[in-house]
Structures are given as C-alpha cells and as structure tokens.
Design a protein around this motif. Structure first.
Motif, PDB file in Angstrom:
ATOM      1  N   VAL A  57       0.877  -1.160   0.000  1.00 17.04           N
ATOM      2  CA  VAL A  57       0.000   0.000   0.000  1.00 17.04           C
ATOM      3  C   VAL A  57       0.915   1.210   0.000  1.00 17.04           C
ATOM      4  N   VAL A  58       0.782   2.062  -1.017  1.00 15.69           N
ATOM      5  CA  VAL A  58       1.685   3.206  -1.137  1.00 15.69           C
ATOM      6  C   VAL A  58       1.057   4.506  -0.652  1.00 15.69           C
ATOM      7  N   ALA A  59      -0.279   4.549  -0.548  1.00 13.09           N
ATOM      8  CA  ALA A  59      -0.947   5.737  -0.025  1.00 13.09           C
ATOM      9  C   ALA A  59      -2.306   5.336   0.533  1.00 13.09           C
ATOM     10  N   SER A  60      -2.567   5.791   1.744  1.00 15.92           N
ATOM     11  CA  SER A  60      -3.843   5.492   2.393  1.00 15.92           C
ATOM     12  C   SER A  60      -4.906   6.496   1.961  1.00 15.92           C
ATOM     13  N   SER A  61      -6.109   6.029   1.798  1.00 15.48           N
ATOM     14  CA  SER A  61      -7.236   6.896   1.458  1.00 15.48           C
ATOM     15  C   SER A  61      -7.803   7.585   2.702  1.00 15.48           C
ATOM     16  N   GLY A  62      -7.401   7.114   3.883  1.00 11.29           N
ATOM     17  CA  GLY A  62      -7.956   7.634   5.132  1.00 11.29           C
ATOM     18  C   GLY A  62      -9.222   6.907   5.560  1.00 11.29           C
ATOM     19  N   ARG A  63      -9.658   5.962   4.746  1.00  7.67           N
ATOM     20  CA  ARG A  63     -10.850   5.185   5.065  1.00  7.67           C
ATOM     21  C   ARG A  63     -10.456   3.995   5.933  1.00  7.67           C
ATOM     22  N   LEU A  64     -11.444   3.444   6.628  1.00  7.07           N
ATOM     23  CA  LEU A  64     -11.246   2.254   7.450  1.00  7.07           C
ATOM     24  C   LEU A  64     -12.250   1.190   7.024  1.00  7.07           C
ATOM     25  N   VAL A  65     -11.996  -0.043   7.440  1.00  2.47           N
ATOM     26  CA  VAL A  65     -12.930  -1.135   7.175  1.00  2.47           C
ATOM     27  C   VAL A  65     -13.318  -1.755   8.510  1.00  2.47           C
ATOM     28  N   PHE A  66     -14.617  -1.761   8.766  1.00  2.00           N
ATOM     29  CA  PHE A  66     -15.215  -2.382   9.955  1.00  2.00           C
ATOM     30  C   PHE A  66     -15.796  -3.710   9.488  1.00  2.00           C
ATOM     31  N   ARG A  67     -15.334  -4.823  10.091  1.00  2.00           N
ATOM     32  CA  ARG A  67     -15.798  -6.137   9.662  1.00  2.00           C
ATOM     33  C   ARG A  67     -16.520  -6.832  10.803  1.00  2.00           C
ATOM     34  N   ARG A  83     -28.434  -8.881  12.527  1.00  3.34           N
ATOM     35  CA  ARG A  83     -28.070  -8.605  11.136  1.00  3.34           C
ATOM     36  C   ARG A  83     -28.976  -7.552  10.503  1.00  3.34           C
ATOM     37  N   ASP A  84     -30.284  -7.618  10.784  1.00  2.00           N
ATOM     38  CA  ASP A  84     -31.184  -6.600  10.222  1.00  2.00           C
ATOM     39  C   ASP A  84     -30.887  -5.223  10.800  1.00  2.00           C
ATOM     40  N   ALA A  85     -30.569  -5.161  12.088  1.00  6.23           N
ATOM     41  CA  ALA A  85     -30.220  -3.879  12.713  1.00  6.23           C
ATOM     42  C   ALA A  85     -28.939  -3.322  12.103  1.00  6.23           C
ATOM     43  N   LEU A  86     -27.980  -4.191  11.815  1.00  5.67           N
ATOM     44  CA  LEU A  86     -26.741  -3.740  11.184  1.00  5.67           C
ATOM     45  C   LEU A  86     -27.012  -3.260   9.762  1.00  5.67           C
ATOM     46  N   ARG A  87     -27.820  -4.000   9.008  1.00 12.40           N
ATOM     47  CA  ARG A  87     -28.173  -3.550   7.652  1.00 12.40           C
ATOM     48  C   ARG A  87     -28.824  -2.160   7.689  1.00 12.40           C
ATOM     49  N   GLU A  88     -29.698  -1.943   8.660  1.00 14.18           N
ATOM     50  CA  GLU A  88     -30.372  -0.646   8.800  1.00 14.18           C
ATOM     51  C   GLU A  88     -29.364   0.439   9.167  1.00 14.18           C
ATOM     52  N   SER A  92     -28.923   3.596   6.795  1.00 18.46           N
ATOM     53  CA  SER A  92     -29.269   4.934   7.299  1.00 18.46           C
ATOM     54  C   SER A  92     -28.038   5.813   7.482  1.00 18.46           C
ATOM     55  N   GLY A  93     -26.876   5.197   7.702  1.00 20.63           N
ATOM     56  CA  GLY A  93     -25.651   5.971   7.845  1.00 20.63           C
ATOM     57  C   GLY A  93     -24.996   6.310   6.516  1.00 20.63           C
ATOM     58  N   GLY A  94     -25.540   5.762   5.421  1.00 22.38           N
ATOM     59  CA  GLY A  94     -24.975   6.028   4.106  1.00 22.38           C
ATOM     60  C   GLY A  94     -23.654   5.329   3.854  1.00 22.38           C
ATOM     61  N   PHE A  95     -23.385   4.257   4.600  1.00 26.57           N
ATOM     62  CA  PHE A  95     -22.133   3.520   4.441  1.00 26.57           C
ATOM     63  C   PHE A  95     -22.209   2.559   3.258  1.00 26.57           C
ATOM     64  N   ALA A 106     -18.235  -6.502   5.383  1.00 19.97           N
ATOM     65  CA  ALA A 106     -17.163  -5.515   5.462  1.00 19.97           C
ATOM     66  C   ALA A 106     -17.796  -4.162   5.144  1.00 19.97           C
ATOM     67  N   VAL A 107     -17.601  -3.203   6.040  1.00 19.65           N
ATOM     68  CA  VAL A 107     -18.231  -1.887   5.903  1.00 19.65           C
ATOM     69  C   VAL A 107     -17.149  -0.829   5.741  1.00 19.65           C
ATOM     70  N   ASP A 108     -17.292  -0.004   4.706  1.00 18.09           N
ATOM     71  CA  ASP A 108     -16.381   1.104   4.453  1.00 18.09           C
ATOM     72  C   ASP A 108     -16.741   2.270   5.376  1.00 18.09           C
ATOM     73  N   ILE A 109     -15.739   2.771   6.104  1.00 19.84           N
ATOM     74  CA  ILE A 109     -15.941   3.916   6.994  1.00 19.84           C
ATOM     75  C   ILE A 109     -15.098   5.078   6.453  1.00 19.84           C
ATOM     76  N   PRO A 110     -15.751   6.043   5.799  1.00 15.10           N
ATOM     77  CA  PRO A 110     -14.996   7.198   5.286  1.00 15.10           C
ATOM     78  C   PRO A 110     -14.366   7.990   6.428  1.00 15.10           C
ATOM     79  N   GLU A 111     -13.284   8.669   6.114  1.00 19.69           N
ATOM     80  CA  GLU A 111     -12.601   9.499   7.108  1.00 19.69           C
ATOM     81  C   GLU A 111     -13.589  10.498   7.704  1.00 19.69           C
ATOM     82  N   GLY A 112     -13.643  10.579   9.017  1.00 21.27           N
ATOM     83  CA  GLY A 112     -14.512  11.514   9.711  1.00 21.27           C
ATOM     84  C   GLY A 112     -15.924  11.018   9.969  1.00 21.27           C
ATOM     85  N   ALA A 113     -16.292   9.856   9.425  1.00 24.90           N
ATOM     86  CA  ALA A 113     -17.642   9.317   9.638  1.00 24.90           C
ATOM     87  C   ALA A 113     -17.757   8.747  11.049  1.00 24.90           C
ATOM     88  N   ASP A 114     -18.955   8.754  11.576  1.00 26.29           N
ATOM     89  CA  ASP A 114     -19.220   8.225  12.921  1.00 26.29           C
ATOM     90  C   ASP A 114     -19.815   6.818  12.806  1.00 26.29           C
TER      91      ASP A 114
END
Length: 147
Positions: A57-67, A83-88, A92-95, A106-114
C-alpha cells in the motif's frame, strides 16, 4: 484485478481478489472493500508485483474497514439476531458495505464518519459471542513476497 496472498494474515493457501483502477505510473486504486486483507481499505493506492499480486500500500485513502462475522448457529430471532439492525445502520448511515453470504460483512468507513451506530447494532451479539468484529487496520498490510 489483482490478488492478495492471505498467508501473512493466517489464511494459508488462500487469496483475496481485489478490484483495482489504474492511477498514474505503476499505482492502482482499490475499488472494493477488503474482507480478509489487513491494512488496506477502499480508495487506497497500491503497487503490484508482477502485474498480478498486490505488493504494498503506497498511499492510504484515510478510510477504514469495519468487519463483522456472525457465528453459527444463529440465535433465535427473539434472542436478538442483529443482522437486520446492522443492515439498517449501514443504510441509514450512508455507508458502503459488501456481504459474503449472510454472516460476514465488510463496511467502508470514510474518514470523519461516525460508526457508533454500527457498533451499537451488534453490541449485544458481540457480548454474547455470537458475533465478532474487527478493524481491518488492526494489523498492517503484509505480503508473502517480503519473506
């Protein structure tokens, strides 16, 4: 597309396929959410070895992965299958998320997202040990070529 050898992450004789987009020079952008690779996320810039395997990996995007991995057997619905609560929470979080079957996400967490709502949605199952979670950046990226 390129492959990542998963042996450095405890999955001997397994590989994960990565979708990539060419960037300048010899770099490529990761265009998928890694399921088993550590130290890599959507949008990271990587370099290939031999045109087929991710070397580093030569440059990080600043994103994280929550698995999250949901164990079997699943608890009864009245017992709190989250599982349904996680899907919701993902929706709803736009992830962005990718599921492998109905037990591994595997969920993408953009930099600064809660991501707190994601955690909350699976917290009870994690406490009951019927679900397990991790950050993909809990370990650095490694490749088998560096042996």
């Amino acid at each position: 597309m390129a492959m990542v050898d998963l042996a450095p992450f405890g999955f001997d004789d397994e590989q994960e396929q990565m979708w990539l987009r060419p960037l300048a020079e010899d770099r490529f952008e990761v265009c998928c959410i890694p399921f088993r690779v550590y130290g890599m996320a959507l949008g990271d810039a990587v370099r290939l070895h031999g045109g087929r395997f991710v070397e580093n990996v030569v440059a990080s995007s600043g994103r994280l992965v929550f698995r999250v991995f949901f164990a079997e057997p699943r608890p009864p619905v009245t017992g709190g299958d989250s599982r349904d609560a996680l899907r919701e929470a993902i929706s709803s979080g736009g992830f962005l998320a990718e599921w492998s079957g109905d037990r591994h996400v595997a969920v993408d967490i953009p930099e600064g997202a809660d991501p707190s709502r994601l955690f909350s949605s699976v917290e009870q199952e994690v406490q009951n040990e019927s679900a397990f979670w991790e950050w993909a950046h809990s370990e650095p990226f490694r490749n088998a070529l560096a042996k």
